[in-house]
Write an enzyme that holds these catalytic residues in place. Sequence first.
Site, PDB file in Angstrom:
ATOM      1  N   ASP A 102       0.343 -14.855  -1.807  1.00  0.00           N
ATOM      2  CA  ASP A 102       0.747 -13.280  -2.569  1.00  0.00           C
ATOM      3  C   ASP A 102       2.745 -12.998  -2.691  1.00  0.00           C
ATOM      4  OD1 ASP A 102       0.708 -10.665  -2.484  1.00  0.00           O
ATOM      5  OD2 ASP A 102       0.100 -10.300  -0.416  1.00  0.00           O
ATOM      6  N   GLU A 134       6.744  -4.023  -3.055  1.00  0.00           N
ATOM      7  CA  GLU A 134       5.708  -4.125  -2.838  1.00  0.00           C
ATOM      8  C   GLU A 134       4.960  -3.991  -1.838  1.00  0.00           C
ATOM      9  OE1 GLU A 134       1.112  -4.271  -3.524  1.00  0.00           O
ATOM     10  OE2 GLU A 134       2.635  -5.630  -2.521  1.00  0.00           O
ATOM     11  N   GLU A 135       4.838  -4.431  -0.814  1.00  0.00           N
ATOM     12  CA  GLU A 135       4.465  -5.151   0.023  1.00  0.00           C
ATOM     13  C   GLU A 135       5.010  -3.246   1.272  1.00  0.00           C
ATOM     14  OE1 GLU A 135       1.813  -6.417   0.511  1.00  0.00           O
ATOM     15  OE2 GLU A 135       2.400  -9.023  -0.183  1.00  0.00           O
ATOM     16  N   ASP A 140      -1.154 -10.513  -8.643  1.00  0.00           N
ATOM     17  CA  ASP A 140      -0.882 -10.206  -7.786  1.00  0.00           C
ATOM     18  C   ASP A 140      -2.516 -10.716  -6.375  1.00  0.00           C
ATOM     19  OD1 ASP A 140      -0.216  -9.726  -4.438  1.00  0.00           O
ATOM     20  OD2 ASP A 140      -0.063  -7.420  -5.419  1.00  0.00           O
TER      21      ASP A 140
HETATM   22 ZN   LIG Z   1       0.459  -8.795  -3.422  1.00  0.00          ZN
END
Ligand SMILES: [Zn+2]
Length: 458
Positions: A291, A325-326, A353
């Site tokens: 990830d 993104e996180e 993802d």
């Molecule tokens: Zn991710």
Amino acid sequence: MKYLFLVFTCLFVSFVSAQTDAEILKTIYKTSLTNGNSYKWLDHLSNQIGGRLSGSLNAEKAIEYTKEELQKIGLDKVWLQPVMVPKWVRGAPEFAFIETASGATTKVNICALGGSIGTPFGGLKAQVLEVKSIDELESLGKENIEGKIVFFNRPMQADLIQTFEAYGGCVDQRYAGAMEATKFGAVGVIVRSMNLRQDDFPHTGSMTYGDIPVSKRIPSAAISTNDANLLSSMLALNKNLKFFFSQSCQQLNDVQSYNVIGEITGSQFPNEYILVGGHLDSWDLGDGAHDDGAGVVQSMDVLRLLKESGIKPKRSIRVVLFMNEENGLRGATKYAEIAKQKGENHIFSLESDSGGFTPRGFSFDCSDTDMNQILSWKELFKPYLIHYFEKGHSGADVGPLKTDTNVLAGLRPDSQRYFDYHHAANDTFDAVNKRELELGAATMASLVYLFDKYGLAN
Ligand SMILES: [Zn+2]
């Protein structure tokens, strides 16, 4: 002789132009499995750079590295797109224990949730109230909650085959648990890790305080599944036990960062864009190998595989490595905003993802007409055991690009082991299998090839 040469030439030309889609997919898969580059890139991202939290030095290193590598594969354009990102830092390692009597303590594994404040200097110790949901918390009311640490302990549902559904069914505890518990006077929040396995790794992830003022916020942390079970069983014996935790994380000011973008410009329809991407940032506990290092390197290799397989796209093919993104989605938001300003027509956007595991297929956010065209390609993927073609969620980073007419998609790898690693210290390079990663890249490149050749259905 001349006649024979002419016949031979004609045969050769028609052979090349008549190469079937099945033959082209075979070339793409072969190239990925025998001459792929995704695993090598992932090795560097994971082992030479490591976790890439937004705003960190490692995130900067990853931007530089991926930009240089994209330049090396000979794309038509490679550039950085500026975006401001939040910067949250973990600080010193967290520490926590359960105290059953004065001096009788058992150490447990926790980690601060992303976005959380720290505990007061010297830590925080209080009685614990275990609940299984936000609804249960609300039903107990302030008289049972005030001054306590709320322990959210609803496990991921084991009988859901799509583990992302099990995650979706639990993640409100992590994301909104502290915000809700604050309203009833809790002093801290401990959340069971979003992990289907029993182990000792705490799993971080983003959380929010909503509009709760800074002075009223309470710290929140995740606890490993083994220690969540331990805490729960100890509470069953002694509801007056105390829990101690200390963490020194903090939210700093936003900093400058970048999305990394590369492009093969289309030969016939340069303003029709096909996007493939993942997110370059990751959590900080591990190396962000699954990830989303996997999605990053697969997306990079899609463009390389097309070139290596001799495919000259009609449409512009872009790889976008999204930042943040996180804990903010700032990169994706910025990318979509600029694309809209420039009037760039993104007909198809594909995100990876969901980890670097064996690919099973894709989920699509599109019209019925486009879905029917996609289903007509399904047979081509059969030799590679790719069978999952369903409508559903695409991905967080491509989401902002949605229009009434385009197609968004997410690669769907096998998800059974994904949450063993998600946002935890064991999300490292050794957890990713080379062949599985390469099969994913080839599967993505194949779908990109088909969308480039046929365009949208309507
Ligand atoms: Zn991710």
